[in-house]
Motif scaffolding. Structure first.
Motif, short mmCIF file in Angstrom:
data_model
loop_
_atom_site.label_atom_id
_atom_site.label_comp_id
_atom_site.label_asym_id
_atom_site.label_seq_id
_atom_site.Cartn_x
_atom_site.Cartn_y
_atom_site.Cartn_z
N LEU A 169 0.83 -1.20 0.00
CA LEU A 169 0.00 0.00 0.00
C LEU A 169 0.86 1.26 0.00
O LEU A 169 0.62 2.20 -0.76
N LEU A 170 1.89 1.28 0.83
CA LEU A 170 2.74 2.46 0.91
C LEU A 170 3.49 2.71 -0.39
O LEU A 170 3.62 3.86 -0.84
N ARG A 171 3.99 1.66 -1.01
CA ARG A 171 4.69 1.83 -2.27
C ARG A 171 3.75 2.35 -3.35
O ARG A 171 4.14 3.17 -4.19
N ARG A 172 2.51 1.88 -3.32
CA ARG A 172 1.51 2.36 -4.29
C ARG A 172 1.23 3.84 -4.10
O ARG A 172 1.19 4.62 -5.08
N ILE A 173 1.04 4.27 -2.86
CA ILE A 173 0.73 5.68 -2.60
C ILE A 173 1.96 6.56 -2.81
O ILE A 173 1.84 7.70 -3.28
N LEU A 174 3.14 6.06 -2.50
CA LEU A 174 4.35 6.82 -2.78
C LEU A 174 4.53 7.04 -4.29
O LEU A 174 4.93 8.13 -4.72
N SER A 175 4.21 6.04 -5.07
CA SER A 175 4.31 6.18 -6.53
C SER A 175 3.32 7.24 -7.02
O SER A 175 3.67 8.09 -7.86
N ALA A 176 2.10 7.21 -6.48
CA ALA A 176 1.11 8.21 -6.86
C ALA A 176 1.54 9.60 -6.42
O ALA A 176 1.34 10.59 -7.15
N THR A 177 2.14 9.69 -5.25
CA THR A 177 2.60 10.99 -4.74
C THR A 177 3.72 11.54 -5.60
O THR A 177 3.74 12.74 -5.93
N ARG A 178 4.64 10.69 -6.01
CA ARG A 178 5.73 11.16 -6.87
C ARG A 178 5.19 11.64 -8.22
O ARG A 178 5.64 12.66 -8.75
N ARG A 179 4.22 10.91 -8.77
CA ARG A 179 3.63 11.35 -10.04
C ARG A 179 3.00 12.73 -9.88
O ARG A 179 3.10 13.59 -10.78
N HIS A 180 2.34 12.95 -8.76
CA HIS A 180 1.73 14.26 -8.49
C HIS A 180 2.80 15.34 -8.42
O HIS A 180 2.65 16.42 -9.02
N LEU A 181 3.87 15.08 -7.71
CA LEU A 181 4.93 16.08 -7.53
C LEU A 181 5.64 16.39 -8.84
O LEU A 181 5.99 17.55 -9.12
N VAL A 182 5.86 15.37 -9.65
CA VAL A 182 6.56 15.56 -10.92
C VAL A 182 5.70 16.33 -11.92
O VAL A 182 6.22 17.10 -12.75
N ALA A 189 -0.11 12.73 2.29
CA ALA A 189 -1.32 13.55 2.20
C ALA A 189 -0.96 15.03 2.13
O ALA A 189 -1.55 15.80 1.36
N GLN A 190 0.03 15.44 2.91
CA GLN A 190 0.47 16.83 2.87
C GLN A 190 1.13 17.16 1.53
O GLN A 190 0.90 18.22 0.95
N LEU A 191 1.93 16.24 1.03
CA LEU A 191 2.63 16.46 -0.24
C LEU A 191 1.66 16.51 -1.42
O LEU A 191 1.92 17.19 -2.42
N GLN A 192 0.56 15.79 -1.32
CA GLN A 192 -0.42 15.78 -2.41
C GLN A 192 -1.32 17.00 -2.41
O GLN A 192 -2.05 17.25 -3.37
N GLY A 193 -1.28 17.79 -1.35
CA GLY A 193 -2.08 19.00 -1.29
C GLY A 193 -3.56 18.71 -1.36
O GLY A 193 -4.05 17.72 -0.82
N ALA A 194 -4.30 19.57 -2.08
CA ALA A 194 -5.74 19.40 -2.18
C ALA A 194 -6.12 18.08 -2.86
O ALA A 194 -7.15 17.50 -2.55
N ASP A 195 -5.26 17.61 -3.77
CA ASP A 195 -5.55 16.35 -4.46
C ASP A 195 -5.60 15.17 -3.49
O ASP A 195 -6.22 14.15 -3.78
N GLY A 196 -4.95 15.31 -2.36
CA GLY A 196 -4.97 14.24 -1.38
C GLY A 196 -6.32 14.06 -0.71
O GLY A 196 -6.55 13.05 -0.05
N MET A 197 -7.23 15.04 -0.91
CA MET A 197 -8.56 14.96 -0.31
C MET A 197 -9.54 14.16 -1.16
O MET A 197 -10.64 13.86 -0.71
N THR A 198 -9.17 13.85 -2.39
CA THR A 198 -10.08 13.13 -3.27
C THR A 198 -10.17 11.66 -2.87
O THR A 198 -9.33 11.13 -2.15
N THR A 199 -11.20 10.98 -3.38
CA THR A 199 -11.32 9.54 -3.17
C THR A 199 -10.10 8.85 -3.79
O THR A 199 -9.79 9.07 -4.96
N GLY A 200 -9.43 8.07 -3.02
CA GLY A 200 -8.20 7.44 -3.50
C GLY A 200 -6.97 8.26 -3.22
O GLY A 200 -5.84 7.78 -3.40
N GLY A 201 -7.16 9.52 -2.77
CA GLY A 201 -6.02 10.35 -2.39
C GLY A 201 -5.46 9.91 -1.05
O GLY A 201 -6.03 9.07 -0.34
N ALA A 202 -4.34 10.49 -0.68
CA ALA A 202 -3.62 10.02 0.51
C ALA A 202 -4.41 10.23 1.80
O ALA A 202 -4.30 9.42 2.73
N HIS A 203 -5.21 11.31 1.89
CA HIS A 203 -6.02 11.48 3.09
C HIS A 203 -7.03 10.35 3.23
O HIS A 203 -7.23 9.80 4.33
#
Length: 383
Positions: A250-263, A331-345
């Motif tokens: 789970l963590l690796r999946r969310i980290l990958s999504a977070t990196r895609r967001h940051l990039v 969740a903090q790194l994803q910003g507002a996008d982290g609030m969506t369904t499937g987001g880090a929050h």
């Protein structure tokens, strides 16, 4: 000697992974728990998951369990993963102790993916951490068992064909006072109440189970009366390991999504990924995740199977702490996008189950403290 299942020549062989890929090829995040379980059974994955699958000595191949959890987690539906984890790591191994016609028949159907079993241990009359205080009891009227009580937070309750219920057969807290009872979900006296989780873990089919004088036959007793707590402790170690295995996926999946967001998120002429502070935060999360992964792998290799209870508590405590820390930062790194369904929050809220189910993180830390001397004197060997 019985013929080996064709998928069981190697814990992580290509045949098992191929069968796992085929099983999930037509499964999506929107699939329900029963369909996922049936797909795994149809492809032979469930039988291949166990050593001595057709006997009372069935035990989980923990390396294959890790492959299964990583594959199911990739679907991105945490509720589905939770139902697979509890059934595969706990419910089926516990059911295998049953020697009656009813328990053997259900085990075969479950291994084929044709039936689902919900583990009902946490009791309405006691905190989940104090199982010996449970109020659900089985009593006998001549040779007819009567089951009364209640169970809370049962994973898969609404999609299960049967409930595997932990009940007391005599008063007192002694560990020999308890037994497992197999209860058809549609039996008279069984009522399953939905749990309102606010949309979290919806596919886990969580429910509270009410048992009002449920009459069964002795064929529905699982294993020897008085052995329930011992068997539960044995398989709980496997479930705690499974939780840590899932946490890594789970963590690796969310980290990958977070990196895609940051990039992809532009800031001036660069992106968020190019901010040194953000990169350091992300790297810290990755380091913690890799530390957990290394602990899991070392445990599996050192134990060559399920860990002992001390190591299992250590794993679960680590998984609970690291998962919350990493997902909070993602969740903090994803910003507002982290609030969506499937987001880090959202994922962080669902992943809280890793720090609750099967023993809260605080209880695991207390156990680690109690066994500190043993852990320090006998550390896990480097494989």
């Amino acid at each position: 000697m019985s013929e080996r299942h064709p998928l069981r020549s190697d814990p992580l062989d290509d045949r098992f992974r191929t069968a796992l890929t085929q099983a999930l090829a037509h499964v999506t995040a929107e699939s329900d728990a029963r369909n996922v379980w049936q797909a795994l059974g149809d492809s032979g994955v469930l039988r291949a998951l166990y050593q001595d699958a057709d006997t009372a000595d069935a035990s989980v191949d923990v390396a294959r369990l890790e492959a299964l959890l990583h594959a199911v987690d990739a679907l991105g539906n945490n509720g589905l993963t939770l139902t697979v984890l509890v059934q595969a790591a706990s419910a089926l191994p516990l059911l295998s102790a049953g020697t009656t016609a009813a328990t053997r028949a259900l085990r075969e159907r479950a291994l084929d993916g044709r039936a689902t079993v919900a583990l009902a241990a946490t009791d309405s009359a006691a905190p989940g951490s104090d199982l010996t205080a449970l109020g659900t009891e089985v009593r006998w009227d001549k040779r007819t068992p009567h089951l009364s009580g209640g169970k809370r937070w049962v994973t898969g309750a609404h999609s299960a064909d049967h409930l595997l219920v932990l009940a007391r057969h005599r008063p007192g807290r002694h560990f020999t006072s308890f037994t497992w009872v197999l209860v058809p979900a549609l039996a008279d006296g069984v009522r399953i109440e939905p749990v309102d989780t606010g949309g979290l873990l919806g596919s886990a089919d969580l429910g509270h189970v009410h048992l009002d004088d449920v009459r069964l036959s002795e064929d529905h007793l699982v294993g020897r009366p008085g052995w329930a707590m011992a068997s539960f402790a044995q398989h709980m170690a496997t479930e705690r390991l499974a939780g840590a295995q899932w946490a890594v996926a789970l963590l690796r999946r969310i980290l990958s999504a977070t990196r895609r967001h940051l990039v992809s998120r532009a800031v001036g002429e660069a992106t968020l990924w190019h901010n040194p502070a953000i990169r350091q935060d992300f790297a810290g999360c990755l380091v913690k995740t890799e530390q957990l992964r290394a602990l899991v792998e070392t445990t599996v290799r050192a134990a060559d199977g399920p860990p002992d209870m001390n190591t299992a508590a250590l794993l679960k405590a680590a998984a609970g702490q690291i998962t919350d820390d990493v997902l909070s930062r993602c969740a903090q790194l994803q910003g507002a996008d982290g609030m969506t369904t499937g987001g880090a929050h959202h994922v962080r809220a669902e992943a809280a189950v890793l720090g609750l189910g099967g023993g809260a993180t605080e209880l695991m830390l207390a156990h680690v403290a109690d066994t500190a001397e043993t852990l320090l004197d006998d550390p896990l060997p480097v494989p």
